[in-house]
Design a protein around this motif. Structure first.
Motif, PDB file in Angstrom:
ATOM      1  N   ARG A 116      23.790  42.052  32.488  1.00  0.00           N
ATOM      2  CA  ARG A 116      24.926  42.803  31.946  1.00  0.00           C
ATOM      3  C   ARG A 116      25.915  43.193  33.031  1.00  0.00           C
ATOM      4  N   SER A 117      25.417  43.612  34.182  1.00  0.00           N
ATOM      5  CA  SER A 117      26.310  44.035  35.264  1.00  0.00           C
ATOM      6  C   SER A 117      26.931  42.851  35.999  1.00  0.00           C
ATOM      7  N   MET A 118      26.323  41.659  35.869  1.00  0.00           N
ATOM      8  CA  MET A 118      26.801  40.495  36.613  1.00  0.00           C
ATOM      9  C   MET A 118      27.762  39.627  35.805  1.00  0.00           C
ATOM     10  N   ARG A 119      27.774  39.810  34.473  1.00  0.00           N
ATOM     11  CA  ARG A 119      28.646  38.966  33.659  1.00  0.00           C
ATOM     12  C   ARG A 119      30.048  39.557  33.594  1.00  0.00           C
ATOM     13  N   PRO A 120      31.091  38.716  33.557  1.00  0.00           N
ATOM     14  CA  PRO A 120      32.478  39.219  33.478  1.00  0.00           C
ATOM     15  C   PRO A 120      32.683  40.018  32.197  1.00  0.00           C
ATOM     16  N   ASP A 121      33.420  41.117  32.303  1.00  0.00           N
ATOM     17  CA  ASP A 121      33.636  41.983  31.140  1.00  0.00           C
ATOM     18  C   ASP A 121      34.360  41.243  30.030  1.00  0.00           C
ATOM     19  N   GLY A 122      33.740  41.270  28.828  1.00  0.00           N
ATOM     20  CA  GLY A 122      34.373  40.709  27.648  1.00  0.00           C
ATOM     21  C   GLY A 122      34.560  39.208  27.665  1.00  0.00           C
ATOM     22  N   GLN A 123      33.905  38.507  28.586  1.00  0.00           N
ATOM     23  CA  GLN A 123      34.077  37.063  28.681  1.00  0.00           C
ATOM     24  C   GLN A 123      32.752  36.338  28.449  1.00  0.00           C
ATOM     25  N   THR A 124      32.863  35.152  27.910  1.00  0.00           N
ATOM     26  CA  THR A 124      31.693  34.308  27.744  1.00  0.00           C
ATOM     27  C   THR A 124      31.366  33.656  29.079  1.00  0.00           C
ATOM     28  N   LEU A 125      30.100  33.546  29.384  1.00  0.00           N
ATOM     29  CA  LEU A 125      29.703  32.953  30.657  1.00  0.00           C
ATOM     30  C   LEU A 125      30.067  31.471  30.695  1.00  0.00           C
ATOM     31  N   THR A 126      30.744  31.075  31.752  1.00  0.00           N
ATOM     32  CA  THR A 126      31.062  29.667  31.964  1.00  0.00           C
ATOM     33  C   THR A 126      29.890  29.005  32.681  1.00  0.00           C
ATOM     34  N   PRO A 127      29.826  27.672  32.693  1.00  0.00           N
ATOM     35  CA  PRO A 127      28.749  26.989  33.438  1.00  0.00           C
ATOM     36  C   PRO A 127      28.692  27.425  34.902  1.00  0.00           C
ATOM     37  N   GLU A 128      29.869  27.688  35.501  1.00  0.00           N
ATOM     38  CA  GLU A 128      29.888  28.131  36.902  1.00  0.00           C
ATOM     39  C   GLU A 128      29.260  29.517  37.048  1.00  0.00           C
ATOM     40  N   HIS A 129      29.594  30.431  36.098  1.00  0.00           N
ATOM     41  CA  HIS A 129      28.989  31.762  36.116  1.00  0.00           C
ATOM     42  C   HIS A 129      27.472  31.666  35.976  1.00  0.00           C
ATOM     43  N   ILE A 130      27.035  30.843  35.049  1.00  0.00           N
ATOM     44  CA  ILE A 130      25.595  30.691  34.787  1.00  0.00           C
ATOM     45  C   ILE A 130      24.869  30.192  36.025  1.00  0.00           C
ATOM     46  N   GLU A 131      25.446  29.190  36.676  1.00  0.00           N
ATOM     47  CA  GLU A 131      24.824  28.642  37.884  1.00  0.00           C
ATOM     48  C   GLU A 131      24.762  29.696  38.988  1.00  0.00           C
ATOM     49  N   GLY A 132      25.854  30.471  39.131  1.00  0.00           N
ATOM     50  CA  GLY A 132      25.889  31.498  40.168  1.00  0.00           C
ATOM     51  C   GLY A 132      24.868  32.590  39.933  1.00  0.00           C
ATOM     52  N   ILE A 133      24.754  33.067  38.687  1.00  0.00           N
ATOM     53  CA  ILE A 133      23.784  34.121  38.358  1.00  0.00           C
ATOM     54  C   ILE A 133      22.362  33.609  38.539  1.00  0.00           C
ATOM     55  N   ALA A 134      22.111  32.368  38.093  1.00  0.00           N
ATOM     56  CA  ALA A 134      20.772  31.788  38.236  1.00  0.00           C
ATOM     57  C   ALA A 134      20.376  31.696  39.698  1.00  0.00           C
ATOM     58  N   SER A 135      21.334  31.326  40.547  1.00  0.00           N
ATOM     59  CA  SER A 135      21.058  31.210  41.978  1.00  0.00           C
ATOM     60  C   SER A 135      20.750  32.569  42.604  1.00  0.00           C
ATOM     61  N   LYS A 136      21.534  33.596  42.222  1.00  0.00           N
ATOM     62  CA  LYS A 136      21.336  34.934  42.793  1.00  0.00           C
ATOM     63  C   LYS A 136      20.013  35.552  42.364  1.00  0.00           C
ATOM     64  N   LEU A 137      19.622  35.313  41.115  1.00  0.00           N
ATOM     65  CA  LEU A 137      18.402  35.932  40.589  1.00  0.00           C
ATOM     66  C   LEU A 137      17.191  35.021  40.711  1.00  0.00           C
ATOM     67  N   ASN A 138      17.398  33.812  41.224  1.00  0.00           N
ATOM     68  CA  ASN A 138      16.310  32.856  41.418  1.00  0.00           C
ATOM     69  C   ASN A 138      15.599  32.529  40.105  1.00  0.00           C
TER      70      ASN A 138
END
Length: 292
Positions: free
Chosen positions: A149-171
């Motif tokens: 919740r804190s890592m996703r852009p406010d009011g936006q759907t996660l893009t493939p780039e966002h998903i890859e970045g979050i997955a990398s940070k959280l392993n």
């Protein structure tokens, strides 16, 4: 400790399991913030007394002086829409567990040790109560639940780039991020209409299995199937080989009709009447086995 501080502690102690007992949650927070904080020396002394003697008064003072910590941590989880008083109550349970396990010989202040236990209890409460259906059951899912919740852009759907970045940070795997995103943005839905007079097409209308029967009928059918399977096998086991052969030939053929009395009479070299008598006696014996 002054009489005023002791009185304050007594009133708060009775409200630990129900922060709203002091009137309002604001009254409770105001009360715990007025409880004096412990000096390092006093905390060390209380910890030693608790460890060596199991002194409940020492445990009580340690807990009371750290209730403000629970209030502070609980505020971080108000975004999940759960009552603040309940979050504090669960956090207090975590604090009590921390005090029970506090080891002063390690040279760590209780405040540092208690944070983990307080957050753990609050996390468990949120997971149990945030949705009707649990959204996080594995360690990876819990990590996603409390960070996405804190890592996703406010009011936006996660893009493939966002998903890859979050997955990398959280392993975690990108597909885990996508699945949790769907769970977090979804909502609970009632199976039935909330309005008896409404013509809304509620899910209960199209999710029911029309081919299935009511539970009693299903159980009866299962019992009948068991009887035809295991029950028949057990009943046949009480027969002698000739009687079993006659019953199987007459009644248990998978395809086509069973053998006639005359066909079996020729097979065993006896009269058809004798085959009928053997069959009758065998069926009676099998009924007795079914009833046993």
């Amino acid at each position: 400790m002054s009489n005023q501080a002791l009185t304050l502690q007594n009133s708060v102690a009775s409200a630990i399991s129900n922060p709203g007992a002091l009137g309002t949650i604001e009254s409770y927070i105001s009360a715990v913030n007025r409880i004096p904080m412990l000096t390092p020396e006093r905390e060390q002394q209380l910890g030693e007394t608790l460890q060596e003697k199991g002194d409940l008064n020492a445990a009580r003072e340690l807990i009371m002086s750290h209730l403000r910590l629970v209030v502070s941590i609980s505020r971080q989880y108000l975004g999940y829409g759960l009552p603040h008083a309940d979050l504090i109550q669960e956090g207090n349970i975590g604090l009590m567990k921390a005090v029970k396990r506090f080891d002063v010989t390690r040279g760590v202040r209780l405040v540092s040790f208690a944070v983990h236990w307080i957050k753990a209890e609050i996390h468990e409460y949120i997971i149990r109560n945030w949705r009707l259906v649990k959204v996080a059951t594995t360690k990876a899912q819990r990590k996603l639940f409390f960070n996405l919740r804190s890592m996703r852009p406010d009011g936006q759907t996660l893009t493939p780039e966002h998903i890859e970045g979050i997955a990398s940070k959280l392993n975690v795997r990108p597909e885990d991020v996508s699945e949790m995103e769907v769970r977090l943005t979804g909502r609970d839905m009632s199976l039935e209409s909330q309005d008896d007079d409404s013509d809304d097409f509620a899910p209960i209308s199209y999710l029911s299995d029309e081919g299935e029967q009511e539970p009693g009928t299903v159980l009866d059918r299962r019992a009948h199937d068991d009887m035809q399977g295991t029950g028949v096998s057990n009943a046949l086991a009480v027969l002698d080989p000739r009687s079993r052969r006659i019953i199987e030939a007459r009644w248990l053929q998978d395809e086509g009709g069973g053998s006639t009395l005359h066909e079996l009479a020729d097979e065993f070299g006896v009269s058809a009447e004798r085959i009928r008598q053997i069959e009758s006696a065998a069926l009676k014996k099998m009924r007795g086995a079914f009833a046993a």
